[in-house]
Scaffold this active site. Structure first.
Site, PDB file in Angstrom:
ATOM      1  N   ASP A  69      -7.028   7.216  39.152  1.00  0.00           N
ATOM      2  CA  ASP A  69      -7.571   8.707  38.915  1.00  0.00           C
ATOM      3  C   ASP A  69      -8.812   8.773  39.767  1.00  0.00           C
ATOM      4  OD1 ASP A  69      -8.612  11.132  37.917  1.00  0.00           O
ATOM      5  OD2 ASP A  69      -8.165  10.389  35.864  1.00  0.00           O
TER       6      ASP A  69
HETATM    7  C1  BGC Z   1      -8.615  13.841  36.121  1.00  0.00           C
HETATM    8  C2  BGC Z   1      -7.074  13.698  36.675  1.00  0.00           C
HETATM    9  C3  BGC Z   1      -6.844  14.518  37.830  1.00  0.00           C
HETATM   10  C4  BGC Z   1      -7.989  14.235  38.926  1.00  0.00           C
HETATM   11  C5  BGC Z   1      -7.654  15.044  40.285  1.00  0.00           C
HETATM   12  C6  BGC Z   1      -9.515  13.786  37.398  1.00  0.00           C
HETATM   13  O1  BGC Z   1     -11.007  14.044  37.185  1.00  0.00           O
HETATM   14  O2  BGC Z   1      -8.746  12.921  35.187  1.00  0.00           O
HETATM   15  O3  BGC Z   1      -6.335  14.145  35.523  1.00  0.00           O
HETATM   16  O4  BGC Z   1      -5.613  14.489  38.309  1.00  0.00           O
HETATM   17  O5  BGC Z   1      -9.333  14.394  38.423  1.00  0.00           O
HETATM   18  O6  BGC Z   1      -8.564  16.156  40.048  1.00  0.00           O
END
Ligand code: BGC
Length: 739
Positions: free
Chosen positions: A275
């Site tokens: 993530d």
């Molecule tokens: C989220 C993800 C997301 C990523 C990119 C993170 O904060 O948990 O679900 O895909 O950011 O924006």
């Protein structure tokens, strides 16, 4: 009043007609695909090896970390293009600047916005998840994206989790079915899915530090199935490791999760990415199976864990070069699978076509759940109405642009008030009153505005009461907004904010024909209103077509057919994690003490009466379900149970019913939930029409995870199959035995 058949009547475009392929034909297409891939796989693996053999160590490592917010550098001299990732379980996110989080201001990135996860699951129709996957892929390809960061398949463990709206359900089977369909469709058009958040990201509070523990049984029965199905059935090309720790180790460097389960057990051959900013080490993460580091919060990309430090670790012999090659192979494999090297034959994509918008409408139409309809107040007898009071901040609020990473720059979003005015305004007088004010302001990471958002505004209530008094019916659009249903923070309670409960009570006193429309993506407390108003419709965050859909539901142009994908508790304290006091945990640790008793498994086993049970939802027509039978009474462990029933639309309107098959195992060596969902089917019927439908359940799927044997165990003995149209409304039961 004429009601439309929800499906297939509304589907027109050739894209959407794919959905109408009979299931048998669809599985034949997929099987032929599978045979062809074996030969293709070998050729691809050879190409991957050749490419890797031509790379320097630095070049290899350049493919294993971002070089901006959502891109990974390519290797020009080898013809490897840069890799483009984009957010969006329910729409392709607008273009973000390469090196900061501001939007790039493009003019061609206004996307189709679908209703988010819980709404999709509420359709109980995997064909709609498939349809959504196709549309998302077309828009992602139009935007030249290679990977779409979705679906979100975490289990809804608590009503409070801020991301419940993006996730789908408390039931692993329902999530699995929707996720598999979504992924297959997305990837059929050359866009890789990224299943997230692996694993146990079931709360936003302390998400980047919390350590989650649970029994192996809860892991296997509740939290793993949707991920497993996404990989083994859906064939997901990428998986996103969550922020949190699992059993003491960060998810992005967790040997048990990443090597033992994902790679060895599930046979995952794709890319495991972090993530955004969830990497914590170089050597450990490299050795435990992470492939790609994204979003790390360091300006110099060379300083990221999987950049220069990884080169150094290889040079120092801490990470074998074969491990780096494996990761590069995973990235290249996904690129080959999504035709990155075959632009000519790759999906070109389209953006926001009428068919895409129709798909968004259709998804919202099948998602809405009719919770209550006393005296058949709905559908509205529009011909007989002279005036309607439209009340509530959510009558005019747009929601697509909220929720953080899943926010969509939508081409348009129709609000309920706009749609009602446009569709009924010429014939009916619409008296609008705001009713309550949005008192909160969302702040990422410190979303404390929620707690002071409970002031009762008597001036607005008085205006609403006056509007209700002078109208034939009053419709209150309430619920939540993305100050509550959002990434990065949890809800602080389950209440309807901004004094809405009082507003609804006062309006209902002024006009007995009061309808409440709940716009929200996660459970809210309805105890204070359910006995005060005759009708409640839950229409979720409805995406770009939200208003049109809700107007058509109210007027009867569409017949509601959604079912709750989660239990709606009377109060938070009924809910398992809260009853046991283990949400959001203590000292940055949370143990899932409710174990396998998540959602309805808890409520039914503990005999707790919720406000509305899992799987519940009414229709404007009536159905009868009868003649439930199984093909045999006794089965071997490798057999399949064929269960049949007859369903009839006994009313006078077109409609759809979701028939749910639950199984109980009354005598077992371990505690089993009172019942568990094992199959379901959404059936569309004309007035008076009867269908006989077969559901299949593998005997193996009756098993529990036996911690002593470290294996699934379908114990010999008696099982009870129950057929119903909610987890509580069971029509018939059949006993079978397993040898
Ligand atoms: C989220 C993800 C997301 C990523 C990119 C993170 O904060 O948990 O679900 O895909 O950011 O924006």
């Amino acid at each position: 009043m004429k009601l439309q058949l929800l499906q297939p009547g509304l589907l027109r475009s050739s894209l959407l007609n794919i959905l109408l392929l009979p299931a048998v034909l669809l599985s034949m297409v997929l099987a032929t695909d599978a045979q062809q891939t074996a030969a293709g796989d070998m050729a691809t693996e050879q190409k991957i090896r050749t490419l890797i053999s031509q790379m320097t160590l630095q070049e290899k490592v350049s493919l294993l970390h971002g070089n901006s917010k959502f891109y990974v550098a390519g290797i020009k001299r080898l013809g490897i293009p840069e890799w483009a990732l984009s957010d969006g379980p329910h729409g392709v996110r607008a273009e973000i600047n390469r090196h900061d989080w501001a939007y790039a201001g493009w003019t061609n990135d206004s996307a189709t916005c679908f209703p988010p996860g819980t709404a999709l699951a509420a359709t109980w129709n995997p064909a709609l998840a498939y349809q959504q996957g196709l549309v998302l892929a077309e828009e992602a390809r139009y935007r030249k994206k290679d990977v779409l960061l979705g679906p979100g398949v975490n289990i809804i463990r608590s009503p409070l989790c801020g991301r419940n709206f993006e996730y789908m359900s408390e039931d692993p089977l329902l999530v699995s079915k929707m996720a598999v369909a979504y992924i297959k469709a997305l990837q059929s058009k050359d866009v890789a899915a990224s299943v997230k958040h692996w694993l146990a990201n079931n709360q936003e509070e302390h998400r980047d530090s919390i350590d989650v523990t649970m029994s192996e049984r809860a892991l296997r029965e509740i939290y793993l199935p949707a991920f497993k199905a996404s990989v083994t059935e859906g064939g997901a090309y990428t998986v996103m490791a969550a922020y949190n720790r699992f059993r003491g180790e960060w998810c992005s460097e967790n040997d048990y999760l990443n090597r033992q389960l994902l790679r060895n057990e599930f046979g995952f051959k794709g890319v495991l990415m972090t993530d955004w900013s969830a990497a914590h080490s170089t050597v450990k993460a490299a050795l435990t199976g992470l492939d790609l580091e994204m979003g790390t919060d360091k300006k110099d990309y060379n300083e990221w864990y999987f950049a220069s430090p990884l080169v150094k670790a290889v040079e120092e012999g801490k990470v074998p070069v074969s491990v780096v090659d494996e990761k590069v192979g995973n990235v290249l494999r996904v690129m080959f699978n999504t035709k990155v090297f075959d632009e000519k034959n790759r999906e070109k994509g389209t953006m926001n076509t009428p068919a895409h918008q129709q798909a968004a409408y259709h998804a919202a139409a099948e998602a809405a759940v009719l919770l209550q309809n006393k005296g058949k107040l709905l559908p509205l007898q529009v011909d007989k109405l002279k005036s309607i009071a439209v009340i509530g901040d959510n009558a005019t609020r747009k929601h697509c642009s909220g929720g953080l990473s899943s926010e969509i720059k939508t081409l348009y979003e129709i609000t309920p008030l706009q749609a009602l005015q446009q569709k009924l305004g010429a014939r009916v007088k619409i008296n609008y009153a705001q009713g309550y004010e949005k008192q909160s302001t969302f702040r990422e990471g410190n979303n404390t505005g929620q707690s002071s958002a409970d002031k009762v505004d008597w001036k607005l209530i008085d205006e609403a009461v006056a509007a209700a008094r002078e109208s034939d019916v009053a419709i209150i659009f309430g619920g939540l907004n993305h100050d509550f249903d959002t990434e990065s923070s949890d809800k602080q309670n389950m209440d309807l904010p901004y004094g809405q409960e009082i507003l609804i009570q006062e309006v209902a006193k002024a006009n007995p024909n009061t309808i409440v429309v709940i716009i929200a993506g996660s459970p809210v407390k309805l105890a204070g209103i359910v006995h005060r108003v005759p009708a409640i419709l839950w229409s979720w965050f409805g995406g770009m077509e939200a208003g049109n859909v809700v107007a058509d539901l109210l007027s009867g142009k569409i017949n509601p057919s959604g079912k709750l994908p989660f239990t709606l508790p009377v109060s938070l304290s009924q809910s398992p994690a809260h009853a046991l006091g283990n949400f959001p945990g203590r000292d940055l640790k949370v143990n899932y003490e409710e174990d396998i008793l998540v959602g309805y498994r808890w409520f039914d086993t503990k005999r707790i009466q919720p406000q509305f049970p899992f799987g519940y939802g009414l229709s404007y027509t009536d159905f009868s379900i009868s003649h439930f039978s199984t093909d045999k009474v006794s089965y071997g462990k490798n057999e399949i149970i064929h269960a049949k029933f007859t369903i009839k639309n006994t009313g006078s309107l077109h409609g759809a019913e979701v028939v749910q098959l639950y199984v109980s195992d009354p005598v077992c060596s371990v505690l089993r939930p009172e019942k568990e969902l094992k199959a379901f089917e959404k059936i569309f019927l004309k007035p008076g029409e009867t269908k006989t439908v077969e559901l299949q359940v593998k005997v193996a799927d009756l098993a529990f995870y036996d911690e002593l044997k470290k294996a699934w165990n379908a114990e010999a003995g008696e099982y009870i199959l129950q057929i119903g149209n909610s987890s509580h409304n069971i029509f018939q039961k059949e006993k079978i035995s397993v040898k």
